[in-house]
Write a protein that holds these residues in place. Structure first.
Motif, PDB file in Angstrom:
ATOM      1  N   THR A  31       0.825  -1.212   0.000  1.00 45.82           N
ATOM      2  CA  THR A  31       0.000   0.000   0.000  1.00 45.82           C
ATOM      3  C   THR A  31       0.855   1.255   0.000  1.00 45.82           C
ATOM      4  O   THR A  31       1.994   1.248   0.483  1.00 45.82           O
TER       5      THR A  31
ATOM      6  N   VAL B   2      -5.131   9.796  -0.388  1.00 51.46           N
ATOM      7  CA  VAL B   2      -5.561   8.739  -1.304  1.00 51.46           C
ATOM      8  C   VAL B   2      -4.571   7.595  -1.159  1.00 51.46           C
ATOM      9  O   VAL B   2      -3.379   7.812  -0.916  1.00 51.46           O
ATOM     10  N   GLN B   3      -5.071   6.360  -1.303  1.00 54.27           N
ATOM     11  CA  GLN B   3      -4.243   5.201  -0.981  1.00 54.27           C
ATOM     12  C   GLN B   3      -4.475   4.055  -1.963  1.00 54.27           C
ATOM     13  O   GLN B   3      -5.373   3.242  -1.767  1.00 54.27           O
ATOM     14  N   PRO B   4      -3.667   3.970  -3.036  1.00 52.40           N
ATOM     15  CA  PRO B   4      -3.721   2.774  -3.883  1.00 52.40           C
ATOM     16  C   PRO B   4      -3.300   1.554  -3.063  1.00 52.40           C
ATOM     17  O   PRO B   4      -2.396   1.632  -2.230  1.00 52.40           O
TER      18      PRO B   4
ATOM     19  N   LEU C   1      -8.598   1.284  -4.250  1.00 54.21           N
ATOM     20  CA  LEU C   1      -8.195   2.637  -3.888  1.00 54.21           C
ATOM     21  C   LEU C   1      -9.045   3.106  -2.718  1.00 54.21           C
ATOM     22  O   LEU C   1     -10.268   2.968  -2.728  1.00 54.21           O
TER      23      LEU C   1
ATOM     24  N   THR D  24      -9.937   6.526  -0.331  1.00 53.52           N
ATOM     25  CA  THR D  24      -9.901   7.975  -0.178  1.00 53.52           C
ATOM     26  C   THR D  24     -10.384   8.325   1.214  1.00 53.52           C
ATOM     27  O   THR D  24     -11.419   7.804   1.656  1.00 53.52           O
TER      28      THR D  24
END
Length: 458
Positions: free
Chosen positions: A409, A420-422, A452, A454
Motif C-alpha cells: 500500500t 488517497v491510498q492505492p 483505492l 480515499t
C-alpha cells in the motif's frame, strides 16, 4: 460438508475491520489535528473556536473501491464507504470539572464489502466493511485522577481503540491489521471491535512516561447472538447496551521508549497482554458423548468448555530515523502475535508484521509506503472435524488450515486531512482454506485484489 453449528457463520466471512480514524485520548489537543479545514479559513476558524471552548467536532469520510481480478468465489468490484462523526468535550473548559472528558461518536456505513460479496475471506479486504446502517460507536465519560497518573472510563466502549493495537499497522487497509481476525472469530458476536461496541469500564495507569497499564471489563457478547453471525443485524444501530452476558476481561502492559524528537535512540513500543472470557464455548470436534460431531452415530451435541482466553504481544520499532526529523519518520517495522486454545476457537494462532517507509521523499514528507502480512492459523480441531466429515460423507472436500493476507500500500497526502491510498492485496486460502460453494471439492481460489481508498477529514 457439514460444519459444527457454532462455526457456521465464522467459517465463511467474519466482519473483522477496525476503524482507526481518531487516536483515542483522554484530553483534547490545544491545536486541531490534520484536517481539510486548514484549506478553508472560515471552517478552520469555526473549529478553532469550538476547540477553545473545549469541544472538538470531527467528521471523516472514507471511501473504498476494490475488485478481485482473480480468485475468490466470483470476480467483481464493490464500493464501500463510511461517514464517521465524533464529538469530544473537555469538561474542565465547559463546566470547570477538572480532568473530565466526554466522547460520543457514530458512523454511517454505505455500500457492500468485497470480502462478503466476492472473496469470502476472513481477514476483510476493507477495514470499513460492515452492514450498511447508522450505528453508535462510543459513548463514554472519563475522569483523570492523581495528577493524571490514572484514569477511569465508563460507558459504551470498543476494545480495538486501546488493546492489541499497532501504531504502524494502522497504515494498512485490510481489516485484520485493526481488530484482528483471530479476536473477531474467537469471541462471541465478534467481540467489542469495529463495527460493534458494548458497555464496559476501563482503568488506565501511567506511573511514568514510559509505562502504561490498561485493564478493562466488557459485556462479553455485544449483541447477545453468540456465534450465529447475526450480531450486526440484531444490534443494528449499536444501542442494545447489553449487561447480561458473561464478562470479557482485557489486560495490557505497554512500554514506550525514545518517543521524543530529542531522543538519541530509535523509537519503539512493546505491549504484552491478553483477554479472558467467562462464558461457555462449544468444542470444535467432539460431542459430549465422546464421538466426533461429524459422526452420524453420535448425538451431535458439542462438548462445552468453561471460559476462553488469549495471550498476545505487540511491537512497533523504528529501524532507521530520517536525520533531523521527527522520531517516527524513516523505516519502521511492526509485529503482533496471539495464541488461544485449539479445542474451542476458530483461530488458535495469529501473526502479522510489516515494514513501513514513512516520509522518505523530501518533496512528499507526509506520504507512507508499506508491505504487510497477516497469518491466521485455523484451529487443528477444525481440521480434524473436516477430515471426519469427509470420511463419514464419502465426499472429497478440503481441510481448513490457514489464511494469509498480503498487502502492498501507498498512502499519499494531497493536503492536510485528505489522503488517497492505492492498495494491492493477495489472499491465500480465503476462508482459511474453506470449500468453494461453486465446487465443494476444491478450496476457494486465492484472490488478487486491487483498489483505492480515499480519506477526507473535516
Amino acid at each position: 460438508m457439514a460444519i459444527p453449528a457454532q462455526r457456521d457463520a465464522r467459517a465463511q466471512v467474519a466482519f473483522t475491520p477496525a476503524l482507526e480514524i481518531v487516536t483515542p485520548r483522554a484530553q483534547l489537543p490545544d491545536t486541531i489535528e490534520p484536517s481539510i479545514a486548514s484549506e478553508i479559513p472560515a471552517l478552520m476558524d469555526l473549529k478553532q473556536a469550538f476547540l477553545t471552548h473545549g469541544v472538538n467536532f470531527q467528521i471523516s469520510y472514507i471511501q473504498d473501491t476494490f475488485g478481485n481480478v482473480t480468485g475468490g468465489v466470483q470476480q467483481g468490484a464493490t464500493y464501500n464507504s463510511v461517514i464517521y462523526m465524533l464529538v469530544d468535550a473537555d469538561l474542565a473548559k465547559l463546566a470547570g470539572w477538572s480532568g473530565a472528558t466526554f466522547r460520543v461518536n457514530a458512523f454511517q456505513v454505505m455500500g457492500l464489502g468485497l470480502s462478503y460479496a466476492n472473496v469470502y475471506n476472513l481477514s476483510t479486504i476493507s477495514s470499513i466493511e460492515a452492514r450498511p446502517t447508522t450505528r453508535l460507536v462510543e459513548l463514554w465519560f472519563e475522569q483523570k485522577l492523581f495528577s493524571d497518573m490514572a484514569s477511569i472510563r465508563v460507558g459504551q466502549l470498543a476494545a480495538d481503540t486501546e488493546f492489541f493495537t499497532s501504531e504502524f499497522g494502522g497504515l494498512y487497509v485490510n481489516g485484520t491489521f485493526g481488530w484482528a481476525t483471530m479476536f473477531a472469530g474467537d469471541l462471541p458476536g465478534s467481540g467489542p471491535g469495529y463495527p460493534l461496541s458494548t458497555p464496559g469500564v476501563r482503568v488506565k495507569l501511567t506511573p511514568n512516561e514510559h509505562l502504561t497499564l490498561l485493564a478493562a471489563i466488557f459485556n462479553g457478547d455485544p449483541a447477545g447472538t453468540g456465534f450465529s453471525g447475526e450480531e450486526q443485524a440484531v444490534d443494528l444501530n449499536g444501542v442494545n447496551f447489553r449487561l447480561r452476558d458473561p464478562a470479557l476481561l482485557f489486560g495490557e502492559a505497554q512500554y514506550a521508549y525514545n518517543q521524543d524528537k530529542a531522543s538519541s535512540g530509535l523509537a519503539g513500543t512493546v505491549k504484552i497482554g491478553g483477554w479472558y472470557h467467562f462464558g461457555l464455548f462449544n468444542d470444535n470436534h467432539f460431542a459430549y458423548d465422546g464421538f466426533s460431531l461429524a459422526d452420524p452415530a453420535g448425538v451431535g451435541v458439542p462438548q462445552t468448555h468453561n471460559g476462553d482466553y488469549a495471550i498476545y504481544g505487540v511491537i512497533d520499532q523504528m529501524l532507521w530515523r530520517l536525520p533531523g526529523d521527527e522520531p517516527k519518520k524513516g523505516v519502521a517495522v511492526f509485529a503482533r502475535v496471539a495464541g488461544s486454545p485449539d479445542d474451542r476457537n476458530l483461530i488458535n494462532f495469529y501473526a502479522e508484521g510489516g515494514v513501513n517507509f514513512i516520509g522518505l521523499l523530501s518533496q512528499r514528507p507526509s506520504d507512507s509506503f508499506g508491505l504487510g502480512a497477516a497469518y491466521s492459523h485455523m484451529a487443528p480441531s477444525l481440521a480434524a472435524y473436516d477430515q471426519d466429515a469427509a470420511f463419514f460423507s464419502g465426499e472429497l472436500s478440503p481441510v481448513r488450515d490457514y489464511e494469509l493476507a498480503l498487502e502492498l500500500t501507498y498512502q499519499a497526502a494531497l493536503v492536510p486531512g485528505w489522503t488517497v491510498q492505492p492498495d494491492l492485496q493477495y489472499i491465500v486460502h480465503p476462508g482459511g482454506g474453506a470449500a468453494d460453494p461453486a465446487n465443494p471439492a476444491q478450496r476457494i481460489p486465492n484472490a488478487l485484489v486491487i483498489g483505492l481508498r480515499t480519506n477526507v477529514t473535516f
